[in-house]
Design a protein around this motif. Structure first.
Motif, PDB file in Angstrom:
ATOM      1  N   VAL A  27       0.845  -1.183   0.000  1.00  0.00           N
ATOM      2  CA  VAL A  27       0.000   0.000   0.000  1.00  0.00           C
ATOM      3  C   VAL A  27       0.880   1.231   0.000  1.00  0.00           C
ATOM      4  CG1 VAL A  27      -1.672   1.293   1.359  1.00  0.00           C
ATOM      5  CG2 VAL A  27      -1.815  -1.173   1.285  1.00  0.00           C
ATOM      6  N   GLN A  28       0.630   2.101  -0.955  1.00  0.00           N
ATOM      7  CA  GLN A  28       1.416   3.331  -1.014  1.00  0.00           C
ATOM      8  C   GLN A  28       0.909   4.287   0.063  1.00  0.00           C
ATOM      9  OE1 GLN A  28       1.465   5.086  -4.914  1.00  0.00           O
ATOM     10  NE2 GLN A  28       2.598   6.880  -4.192  1.00  0.00           N
ATOM     11  N   SER A  29       1.837   4.998   0.688  1.00  0.00           N
ATOM     12  CA  SER A  29       1.459   5.938   1.740  1.00  0.00           C
ATOM     13  C   SER A  29       0.847   7.178   1.113  1.00  0.00           C
ATOM     14  CB  SER A  29       2.690   6.327   2.550  1.00  0.00           C
ATOM     15  OG  SER A  29       3.437   5.192   2.867  1.00  0.00           O
ATOM     16  N   GLU A  30      -0.423   7.098   0.768  1.00  0.00           N
ATOM     17  CA  GLU A  30      -1.106   8.239   0.144  1.00  0.00           C
ATOM     18  C   GLU A  30      -2.560   8.269   0.600  1.00  0.00           C
ATOM     19  OE1 GLU A  30      -1.864   7.623  -4.019  1.00  0.00           O
ATOM     20  OE2 GLU A  30      -2.977   5.857  -3.377  1.00  0.00           O
ATOM     21  N   PHE A  31      -3.235   9.329   0.217  1.00  0.00           N
ATOM     22  CA  PHE A  31      -4.560   9.609   0.753  1.00  0.00           C
ATOM     23  C   PHE A  31      -5.581   8.489   0.516  1.00  0.00           C
ATOM     24  CE2 PHE A  31      -8.659  11.891   0.821  1.00  0.00           C
ATOM     25  CZ  PHE A  31      -8.605  12.311   2.132  1.00  0.00           C
ATOM     26  N   TYR A  32      -5.591   7.900  -0.692  1.00  0.00           N
ATOM     27  CA  TYR A  32      -6.615   6.902  -1.005  1.00  0.00           C
ATOM     28  C   TYR A  32      -6.209   5.467  -0.694  1.00  0.00           C
ATOM     29  CZ  TYR A  32      -8.962  10.776  -3.242  1.00  0.00           C
ATOM     30  OH  TYR A  32      -9.588  11.971  -3.473  1.00  0.00           O
ATOM     31  N   ALA A  33      -5.195   5.300   0.136  1.00  0.00           N
ATOM     32  CA  ALA A  33      -4.648   3.969   0.405  1.00  0.00           C
ATOM     33  C   ALA A  33      -5.704   2.979   0.904  1.00  0.00           C
ATOM     34  CB  ALA A  33      -3.518   4.077   1.418  1.00  0.00           C
ATOM     35  N   LEU A  34      -6.525   3.435   1.853  1.00  0.00           N
ATOM     36  CA  LEU A  34      -7.496   2.514   2.458  1.00  0.00           C
ATOM     37  C   LEU A  34      -8.556   2.063   1.466  1.00  0.00           C
ATOM     38  CD1 LEU A  34      -8.049   3.877   6.039  1.00  0.00           C
ATOM     39  CD2 LEU A  34      -7.223   1.630   5.375  1.00  0.00           C
ATOM     40  N   GLU A  35      -9.002   2.997   0.613  1.00  0.00           N
ATOM     41  CA  GLU A  35      -9.977   2.648  -0.411  1.00  0.00           C
ATOM     42  C   GLU A  35      -9.452   1.531  -1.298  1.00  0.00           C
ATOM     43  OE1 GLU A  35     -11.726   5.714  -3.112  1.00  0.00           O
ATOM     44  OE2 GLU A  35     -11.791   6.790  -1.202  1.00  0.00           O
ATOM     45  N   GLY A  36      -8.188   1.688  -1.667  1.00  0.00           N
ATOM     46  CA  GLY A  36      -7.544   0.689  -2.530  1.00  0.00           C
ATOM     47  C   GLY A  36      -7.552  -0.682  -1.899  1.00  0.00           C
ATOM     48  N   ILE A  37      -7.191  -0.770  -0.615  1.00  0.00           N
ATOM     49  CA  ILE A  37      -7.118  -2.123  -0.052  1.00  0.00           C
ATOM     50  C   ILE A  37      -8.496  -2.695   0.245  1.00  0.00           C
ATOM     51  CG2 ILE A  37      -4.792  -1.896   0.899  1.00  0.00           C
ATOM     52  CD1 ILE A  37      -5.944  -2.117   3.589  1.00  0.00           C
ATOM     53  N   SER A  38      -9.500  -1.813   0.462  1.00  0.00           N
ATOM     54  CA  SER A  38     -10.827  -2.402   0.718  1.00  0.00           C
ATOM     55  C   SER A  38     -11.321  -3.120  -0.534  1.00  0.00           C
ATOM     56  CB  SER A  38     -11.823  -1.354   1.204  1.00  0.00           C
ATOM     57  OG  SER A  38     -12.029  -0.395   0.212  1.00  0.00           O
ATOM     58  N   LYS A  39     -10.931  -2.654  -1.719  1.00  0.00           N
ATOM     59  CA  LYS A  39     -11.333  -3.334  -2.968  1.00  0.00           C
ATOM     60  C   LYS A  39     -10.769  -4.745  -3.044  1.00  0.00           C
ATOM     61  CE  LYS A  39     -12.500   0.081  -6.423  1.00  0.00           C
ATOM     62  NZ  LYS A  39     -11.687   1.211  -6.866  1.00  0.00           N
ATOM     63  N   ILE A  40      -9.495  -4.867  -2.763  1.00  0.00           N
ATOM     64  CA  ILE A  40      -8.902  -6.205  -2.893  1.00  0.00           C
ATOM     65  C   ILE A  40      -9.368  -7.118  -1.754  1.00  0.00           C
ATOM     66  CG2 ILE A  40      -6.668  -5.499  -1.885  1.00  0.00           C
ATOM     67  CD1 ILE A  40      -5.441  -7.640  -3.746  1.00  0.00           C
ATOM     68  N   LEU A  41      -9.607  -6.547  -0.580  1.00  0.00           N
ATOM     69  CA  LEU A  41     -10.116  -7.367   0.516  1.00  0.00           C
ATOM     70  C   LEU A  41     -11.543  -7.849   0.218  1.00  0.00           C
ATOM     71  CD1 LEU A  41      -8.632  -5.533   3.629  1.00  0.00           C
ATOM     72  CD2 LEU A  41      -7.885  -7.686   2.593  1.00  0.00           C
ATOM     73  N   ASP A  42     -12.351  -6.989  -0.421  1.00  0.00           N
ATOM     74  CA  ASP A  42     -13.693  -7.400  -0.864  1.00  0.00           C
ATOM     75  C   ASP A  42     -13.606  -8.549  -1.857  1.00  0.00           C
ATOM     76  OD1 ASP A  42     -15.000  -5.584   0.646  1.00  0.00           O
ATOM     77  OD2 ASP A  42     -15.518  -4.212  -0.998  1.00  0.00           O
ATOM     78  N   LEU A  43     -12.650  -8.419  -2.777  1.00  0.00           N
ATOM     79  CA  LEU A  43     -12.487  -9.464  -3.786  1.00  0.00           C
ATOM     80  C   LEU A  43     -12.167 -10.804  -3.123  1.00  0.00           C
ATOM     81  CD1 LEU A  43     -12.045 -10.393  -6.814  1.00  0.00           C
ATOM     82  CD2 LEU A  43      -9.637  -9.895  -6.420  1.00  0.00           C
ATOM     83  N   THR A  44     -11.249 -10.791  -2.161  1.00  0.00           N
ATOM     84  CA  THR A  44     -10.878 -12.060  -1.528  1.00  0.00           C
ATOM     85  C   THR A  44     -12.057 -12.611  -0.709  1.00  0.00           C
ATOM     86  OG1 THR A  44      -9.887 -10.918   0.368  1.00  0.00           O
ATOM     87  CG2 THR A  44      -8.409 -11.523  -1.417  1.00  0.00           C
ATOM     88  N   LYS A  45     -12.861 -11.712  -0.156  1.00  0.00           N
ATOM     89  CA  LYS A  45     -14.046 -12.144   0.597  1.00  0.00           C
ATOM     90  C   LYS A  45     -15.041 -12.833  -0.346  1.00  0.00           C
ATOM     91  CE  LYS A  45     -17.594 -10.158   3.606  1.00  0.00           C
ATOM     92  NZ  LYS A  45     -18.525  -9.263   2.888  1.00  0.00           N
ATOM     93  N   ARG A  46     -15.272 -12.196  -1.507  1.00  0.00           N
ATOM     94  CA  ARG A  46     -16.185 -12.794  -2.491  1.00  0.00           C
ATOM     95  C   ARG A  46     -15.659 -14.134  -2.985  1.00  0.00           C
ATOM     96  NH1 ARG A  46     -16.455  -9.378  -7.011  1.00  0.00           N
ATOM     97  NH2 ARG A  46     -15.374  -7.750  -5.855  1.00  0.00           N
ATOM     98  N   LEU A 103       3.355  -1.087   4.036  1.00  0.00           N
ATOM     99  CA  LEU A 103       3.365   0.328   3.683  1.00  0.00           C
ATOM    100  C   LEU A 103       4.622   0.632   2.860  1.00  0.00           C
ATOM    101  CD1 LEU A 103       1.247   2.370   4.292  1.00  0.00           C
ATOM    102  CD2 LEU A 103       2.506   3.057   6.319  1.00  0.00           C
ATOM    103  N   THR A 104       4.416   1.203   1.657  1.00  0.00           N
ATOM    104  CA  THR A 104       5.542   1.503   0.769  1.00  0.00           C
ATOM    105  C   THR A 104       5.640   3.014   0.528  1.00  0.00           C
ATOM    106  OG1 THR A 104       4.230   1.371  -1.258  1.00  0.00           O
ATOM    107  CG2 THR A 104       5.187  -0.688  -0.461  1.00  0.00           C
ATOM    108  N   MET A 105       6.790   3.421   0.034  1.00  0.00           N
ATOM    109  CA  MET A 105       7.041   4.831  -0.317  1.00  0.00           C
ATOM    110  C   MET A 105       6.693   5.749   0.848  1.00  0.00           C
ATOM    111  SD  MET A 105       5.818   4.827  -4.275  1.00  0.00           S
ATOM    112  CE  MET A 105       5.394   3.204  -4.907  1.00  0.00           C
ATOM    113  N   PHE A 106       7.068   5.299   2.025  1.00  0.00           N
ATOM    114  CA  PHE A 106       6.764   6.022   3.264  1.00  0.00           C
ATOM    115  C   PHE A 106       7.726   7.195   3.423  1.00  0.00           C
ATOM    116  CE2 PHE A 106       6.794   6.642   7.893  1.00  0.00           C
ATOM    117  CZ  PHE A 106       5.448   6.593   8.178  1.00  0.00           C
TER     118      PHE A 106
END
Ligand SMILES: Nc1ncnc2c1ncn2[C@@H]1O[C@H](COP(=O)(O)OP(=O)(O)O)[C@@H](O)[C@H]1O
Ligand SMILES: [Mg+2]
Length: 255
Positions: A148-167, A184-187
Motif C-alpha cells: 500500500v502506497q502511503s497516500e490519501f486513497y490507500a485505504l480505499e484501494g485495499i478495501s477493494k482487494i479485501l472485498d475481492l478475496t471475501k467474495r 506500507l511503501t514509499m513512506f
C-alpha cells in the motif's frame, strides 16, 4: 513450499519493487526463492536484468504446451530464480478465459512445482487489474501480501482487494487464502500524511500491518534500471535494510 501473491489492483503502489526485493532478501537469507512475473508489463523480469523472450513465460504452461520447470531461469543472485513475463501474456488472459474453470488454471499447472519441493517460496508479482491472471494468482496462493502506497486513497484501494478475496472465499474459490500482511511503501516519515495512513491502517487491520515499512528512496527507484535488486545495487542503504527486515518478518508470518 509456500505460494505468495503480491497484489493490489492499483498500479504504482510498489508491488513489483516489493516482489523483486522481498524475493532477493529471502534468497539472501538462505531460502530458495522463485519469482513468477504475472504482469505483461514484465517489470520484475527486466528489473532483475533479464531480456524479454517470446515463449519464456508462464503462458505456454497455462495453455498446456510446456511444463512449468522448462520456464524457470536463473538470476544473477544465488538461490533466486524467475519465471519471466512476456508481452504476449495479455493474450494468455484471453485464451484461458475460454477454458473450463479458468480461475484454477495456474493452481493446476503449478502442482508439479509444489510437489518437487525445489523452492521454499514462490513470490507472484500480479498485474494491476482484477483480471483473470490476478484471480488465478489468488486462487493458487497460500498467502496474500498487499503493498500500500502511503497516500490519501490507500485505504480505499485495499478495501477493494479485501472485498475481492471475501467474495472469492464465499464462492469457494480459495477459502484458505491467508492475508499475510499489508506493507506500507514509499513512506515519507517527514509528512503527516504518511503517519496518518500508517495509523489508519493499523486501526483498520490490527496485527496485519507489517512492522517493516518501506521508505521512499531514490535508490529503490533506480535499481531496476540497472537490472539489480536493491540488495545488489545498494546493499547497505535503508531500502535494502527495510526489505531484509520485511523478509525476516515474512518468514515468521508465513508458516
Ligand atoms: N520505496 C520506493 N521509493 C521510491 N520509488 C519507488 C519505491 N517503490 C517503488 N518505487 C517506484 O515507483 C514506481 C512504481 O512502483 P512499482 O513497484 O513498479 O509498482 P507496481 O508494481 O505496484 O505498479 C516505479 O517506478 C518504482 O521504481
Ligand atoms: Mg508492477
Amino acid at each position: 513450499m509456500k505460494f505468495i501473491a503480491i497484489a493490489n489492483q492499483k498500479g504504482g503502489v510498489g508491488k513489483t519493487t516489493t516482489a523483486i526485493n522481498l524475493a532477493a532478501a529471502l534468497s539472501e537469507a538462505g531460502h530458495r526463492t522463485l519469482l513468477l512475473d504475472l504482469d505483461p508489463q514484465a517489470n520484475a523480469t527486466t528489473g532483475l536484468g533479464l531480456t524479454l523472450e517470446d515463449g519464456a513465460s508462464i503462458y505456454p504452461v497455462m495453455i498446456g504446451a510446456r511444463e512449468v520447470s522448462a520456464q524457470i531461469r536463473a538470476t544473477t543472485q544465488e538461490r533466486l530464480s524467475i519465471i519471466p513475463s512476456e508481452r504476449d501474456l495479455v493474450g494468455c488472459e484471453i485464451e484461458i478465459a475460454r477454458l473450463d474453470n479458468p480461475q484454477y488454471r495456474l493452481k493446476e499447472v503449478l502442482r508439479p512445482l509444489r510437489a518437487s519441493q525445489s523452492f521454499d517460496y514462490l513470490i507472484m508479482d500480479c498485474p494491476p487489474s482484477l483480471g483473470i491472471l490476478m484471480i488465478n494468482s489468488l486462487v493458487a496462493a497460500d498467502g496474500l501480501l498487499i503493498p500500500v502506497q502511503s497516500e490519501f486513497y490507500a485505504l480505499e484501494g485495499i478495501s477493494k482487494i479485501l472485498d475481492l478475496t471475501k467474495r472469492m472465499r464465499e464462492q469457494g474459490l480459495n477459502p484458505e487464502l491467508n492475508l499475510i500482511g499489508v506493507l506500507l511503501t514509499m513512506f515519507d516519515a517527514r509528512t503527516r500524511l504518511s503517519q496518518q495512513v500508517l495509523t489508519e491502517l493499523q486501526s483498520h487491520l490490527p496485527d496485519k500491518v507489517f512492522t517493516a515499512i518501506i521508505p521512499r528512496s531514490i535508490r529503490l527507484g533506480e535499481a531496476p534500471s540497472f537490472g539489480q535488486s536493491i540488495l545488489q545495487y545498494d546493499p547497505h542503504g535503508l531500502g535494502a535494510h527495510s526489505y531484509r527486515q520485511l523478509a525476516a518478518e515474512f518468514v515468521t508470518r508465513v508458516q
